[in-house]
Design a protein around this motif. Structure first.
Motif, short mmCIF file in Angstrom:
data_model
loop_
_atom_site.label_atom_id
_atom_site.label_comp_id
_atom_site.label_asym_id
_atom_site.label_seq_id
_atom_site.Cartn_x
_atom_site.Cartn_y
_atom_site.Cartn_z
N GLY A 154 85.49 56.94 13.24
CA GLY A 154 84.30 56.21 13.68
C GLY A 154 83.14 56.34 12.72
N VAL A 155 82.93 57.55 12.18
CA VAL A 155 81.87 57.73 11.19
C VAL A 155 82.16 56.91 9.93
N PHE A 156 83.41 56.97 9.48
CA PHE A 156 83.78 56.22 8.27
C PHE A 156 83.59 54.73 8.48
N TRP A 181 82.60 47.05 5.03
CA TRP A 181 83.79 46.36 4.57
C TRP A 181 85.04 46.91 5.24
N ALA A 182 85.13 48.23 5.35
CA ALA A 182 86.29 48.83 6.02
C ALA A 182 86.32 48.44 7.49
N ARG A 183 85.15 48.38 8.11
CA ARG A 183 85.08 47.99 9.52
C ARG A 183 85.56 46.55 9.71
N SER A 184 85.16 45.66 8.83
CA SER A 184 85.61 44.26 8.92
C SER A 184 87.11 44.15 8.70
N LEU A 185 87.66 45.01 7.85
CA LEU A 185 89.07 44.95 7.51
C LEU A 185 89.96 45.33 8.69
N VAL A 186 89.53 46.33 9.48
CA VAL A 186 90.39 46.84 10.57
C VAL A 186 89.91 46.42 11.95
N GLU A 187 88.88 45.60 12.02
CA GLU A 187 88.27 45.27 13.31
C GLU A 187 89.29 44.69 14.29
N ILE A 216 81.47 54.55 16.33
CA ILE A 216 81.07 53.42 15.48
C ILE A 216 79.73 52.84 15.94
N ASP A 217 79.60 52.61 17.25
CA ASP A 217 78.35 52.04 17.77
C ASP A 217 77.18 53.00 17.56
N GLY A 218 77.42 54.30 17.74
CA GLY A 218 76.35 55.27 17.56
C GLY A 218 75.89 55.36 16.13
N VAL A 219 76.82 55.34 15.20
CA VAL A 219 76.47 55.40 13.78
C VAL A 219 75.71 54.14 13.36
N ARG A 220 76.15 53.00 13.85
CA ARG A 220 75.50 51.74 13.47
C ARG A 220 74.12 51.59 14.12
N SER A 221 73.85 52.33 15.18
CA SER A 221 72.57 52.19 15.89
C SER A 221 71.43 52.95 15.24
N LEU A 222 71.68 53.62 14.12
CA LEU A 222 70.64 54.38 13.46
C LEU A 222 69.48 53.47 13.06
#
Length: 254
Positions: free
Chosen positions: A79-81, A87-93, A139-145
């Protein structure tokens, strides 16, 4: 201490009342499917405070703790990664959404084919089915920074490790722990389902074997044990969660 006792009394009165009603309502029951609670508790004490602790209870708890622990560790790391790497998130979403949408019990035959029957398969099913809430919460927590916090961390020239430990993870903590709580609940369900379908021991196997042999009292006793396990593990987790997030109450974010 007084506050703790009051809180306990406030939460315990309804379960105590329901147990008392069940005890007196079932007293003298001759129904095959609804035996007296006193008889159920007698079997419960005989099996789960005695002979089946080592053969069934401890294996279930071990598989539960290992499966839950692996789900949390892998979920947070991935999730942190993914949260930091767009780009990695879009690849495996879509892959993540696909596996997240699968009903976890249907994964049991897959686990049997890949690993076979046994504890390793049970743990595999728990991880494969329970990792997703922790992963998505992280993932949501990291992106909410907040952008201000992100810019401030850069202006202070914090290292990647310092930003992760002192800025990103504390900010994502509430979402991560919320995902972990759901992961814990799923882990309990999945370890029981896996034991019912592909195991030679454990509480799930005990309950299914009792049901198949029409040992109704033993079935009730095993079901009660599963409820106790779920209640106690959730109670412990909530206590840890409150301690970890104690800073929120101090900052007025609760």
């Amino acid at each position: 201490m007084t506050h703790t006792l009051k809180l306990f009394a406030l939460r315990a009165w309804l379960p105590v009342l329901l147990v008392a009603i069940w005890w007196f309502a079932s007293r003298g029951s001759t129904s095959l499917y609804f035996p007296p609670l006193s008889q159920i508790m007698s079997i419960f004490a005989e099996d789960w405070l005695g002979r089946r602790v080592v053969s069934d209870l401890l294996p279930t708890l071990g598989k539960l703790l290992i499966g839950f622990g692996l789900s949390v560790v892998l979920g947070i790391l991935l999730g942190v990664f993914l949260g930091l790497n767009r780009w990695a998130r879009s690849l495996v979403e879509y892959i993540v959404l696909f596996f997240r949408s699968l009903p976890p019990p249907v994964l049991v035959p897959v686990g049997v084919v890949i690993i076979g029957i046994g504890a390793a398969m049970n743990i595999f099913i728990v991880v494969l089915g329970a990792i997703w809430p922790t992963l998505m919460g992280t993932i949501d927590g990291v992106r909410s920074l907040d952008l201000v916090q992100r810019d401030m961390a850069k202006s202070y020239r914090l290292t990647v490790w310092q930003r992760l430990m002192y800025v990103i993870l504390p900010n994502a903590g509430p979402q991560i722990l919320a995902g972990m709580r759901t992961t814990l609940q799923l882990s309990i369900i999945l370890v029981v389902v896996a034991e019912m379908l592909a195991s030679t021991n454990g509480v799930g196997h005990y309950v299914l074997a009792s049901q198949q042999t029409f040992a109704v009292t033993e079935t009730w006793a095993g079901t009660l044990l599963l409820g106790v396990i779920g209640y106690l593990t959730t109670l412990v987790f909530v206590s840890i969660e409150r301690r970890v997030l104690r800073w929120q109450r101090g900052s007025g974010q609760e």
